[in-house]
Design a protein around this motif. Structure first.
Motif, PDB file in Angstrom:
ATOM      1  N   MET A   1      40.092  36.175  28.788  1.00 31.27           N
ATOM      2  CA  MET A   1      40.467  37.534  28.443  1.00 31.27           C
ATOM      3  C   MET A   1      39.645  38.484  29.319  1.00 31.27           C
ATOM      4  N   LEU A   2      40.323  39.461  29.892  1.00 29.68           N
ATOM      5  CA  LEU A   2      39.683  40.490  30.705  1.00 29.68           C
ATOM      6  C   LEU A   2      39.550  41.767  29.882  1.00 29.68           C
ATOM      7  N   THR A   3      38.514  42.538  30.166  1.00 33.56           N
ATOM      8  CA  THR A   3      38.366  43.831  29.502  1.00 33.56           C
ATOM      9  C   THR A   3      38.035  44.899  30.533  1.00 33.56           C
ATOM     10  N   ASP A   4      38.473  46.118  30.252  1.00 34.38           N
ATOM     11  CA  ASP A   4      38.175  47.260  31.109  1.00 34.38           C
ATOM     12  C   ASP A   4      38.260  48.519  30.258  1.00 34.38           C
ATOM     13  N   ARG A   5      37.126  49.174  30.072  1.00 28.60           N
ATOM     14  CA  ARG A   5      37.050  50.432  29.324  1.00 28.60           C
ATOM     15  C   ARG A   5      37.764  50.369  27.973  1.00 28.60           C
ATOM     16  N   GLY A   6      37.567  49.269  27.292  1.00 32.03           N
ATOM     17  CA  GLY A   6      38.134  49.119  25.964  1.00 32.03           C
ATOM     18  C   GLY A   6      39.472  48.410  25.922  1.00 32.03           C
ATOM     19  N   SER A   7      40.226  48.427  27.026  1.00 37.18           N
ATOM     20  CA  SER A   7      41.490  47.694  27.061  1.00 37.18           C
ATOM     21  C   SER A   7      41.196  46.219  27.260  1.00 37.18           C
ATOM     22  N   ARG A   8      41.978  45.390  26.601  1.00 37.82           N
ATOM     23  CA  ARG A   8      41.845  43.945  26.732  1.00 37.82           C
ATOM     24  C   ARG A   8      43.126  43.391  27.329  1.00 37.82           C
ATOM     25  N   TYR A   9      42.984  42.403  28.202  1.00 41.62           N
ATOM     26  CA  TYR A   9      44.115  41.765  28.870  1.00 41.62           C
ATOM     27  C   TYR A   9      44.068  40.260  28.636  1.00 41.62           C
ATOM     28  N   ALA A  10      45.243  39.692  28.431  1.00 44.96           N
ATOM     29  CA  ALA A  10      45.386  38.239  28.349  1.00 44.96           C
ATOM     30  C   ALA A  10      46.599  37.854  29.196  1.00 44.96           C
ATOM     31  N   VAL A  11      46.621  36.625  29.645  1.00 45.48           N
ATOM     32  CA  VAL A  11      47.746  36.153  30.464  1.00 45.48           C
ATOM     33  C   VAL A  11      48.226  34.821  29.914  1.00 45.48           C
ATOM     34  N   SER A  12      49.536  34.639  29.931  1.00 43.43           N
ATOM     35  CA  SER A  12      50.126  33.387  29.493  1.00 43.43           C
ATOM     36  C   SER A  12      51.375  33.137  30.329  1.00 43.43           C
ATOM     37  N   GLY A  13      51.924  31.955  30.203  1.00 43.20           N
ATOM     38  CA  GLY A  13      53.119  31.643  30.971  1.00 43.20           C
ATOM     39  C   GLY A  13      53.746  30.349  30.519  1.00 43.20           C
ATOM     40  N   ALA A  14      54.910  30.054  31.084  1.00 38.93           N
ATOM     41  CA  ALA A  14      55.631  28.838  30.740  1.00 38.93           C
ATOM     42  C   ALA A  14      56.682  28.547  31.807  1.00 38.93           C
TER      43      ALA A  14
END
Length: 113
Positions: A1-14
């Motif tokens: 999980m990435l974070t930047d100034r309070g925003s959180r990012y996740a990545v997934s795929g299939a």
């Protein structure tokens, strides 16, 4: 999980081969309440019929993902970048975080961008 100034990012795929399969992957992802409540679930896929993408309110993010998939030649695969908005606008940095998430996913899958 990435974070930047309070925003959180996740990545997934299939692995997918059709729009119906993309929709099924998105439905499974959003079955998880955390992802259903996310600010954005942007995605892109390269299918035999061409590239598909959706910004889900994060204008331009789907194209960023699609271009990265094209460069890595990752076909028949959907990549979804999820963002939970943290209250501060990131401007152009939001695209950098999308790129960071996709790069991490590609690396985990053994693909180079």
């Amino acid at each position: 999980m990435l974070t930047d100034r309070g925003s959180r990012y996740a990545v997934s795929g299939a692995t997918v081969t059709s729009r119906a399969e993309i929709d099924a992957v998105l439905a499974r992802l959003k079955h998880d309440k955390a992802y259903a409540k996310a600010s954005h679930n942007t995605w892109a896929a390269l299918l035999p019929t061409g590239g598909l993408k959706a910004d889900d309110g994060e204008s331009g993010a789907g194209m960023v993902i699609l271009r990265m998939l094209e460069r890595s030649e990752l076909k028949d695969h959907v990549v979804i970048v999820t963002r939970w908005y943290g209250g501060k606008k990131l401007g152009g940095d939001r695209f950098r975080r999308v790129q960071d998430a996709v790069r991490a996913y590609l690396s985990d899958q053994g693909f180079a961008e």
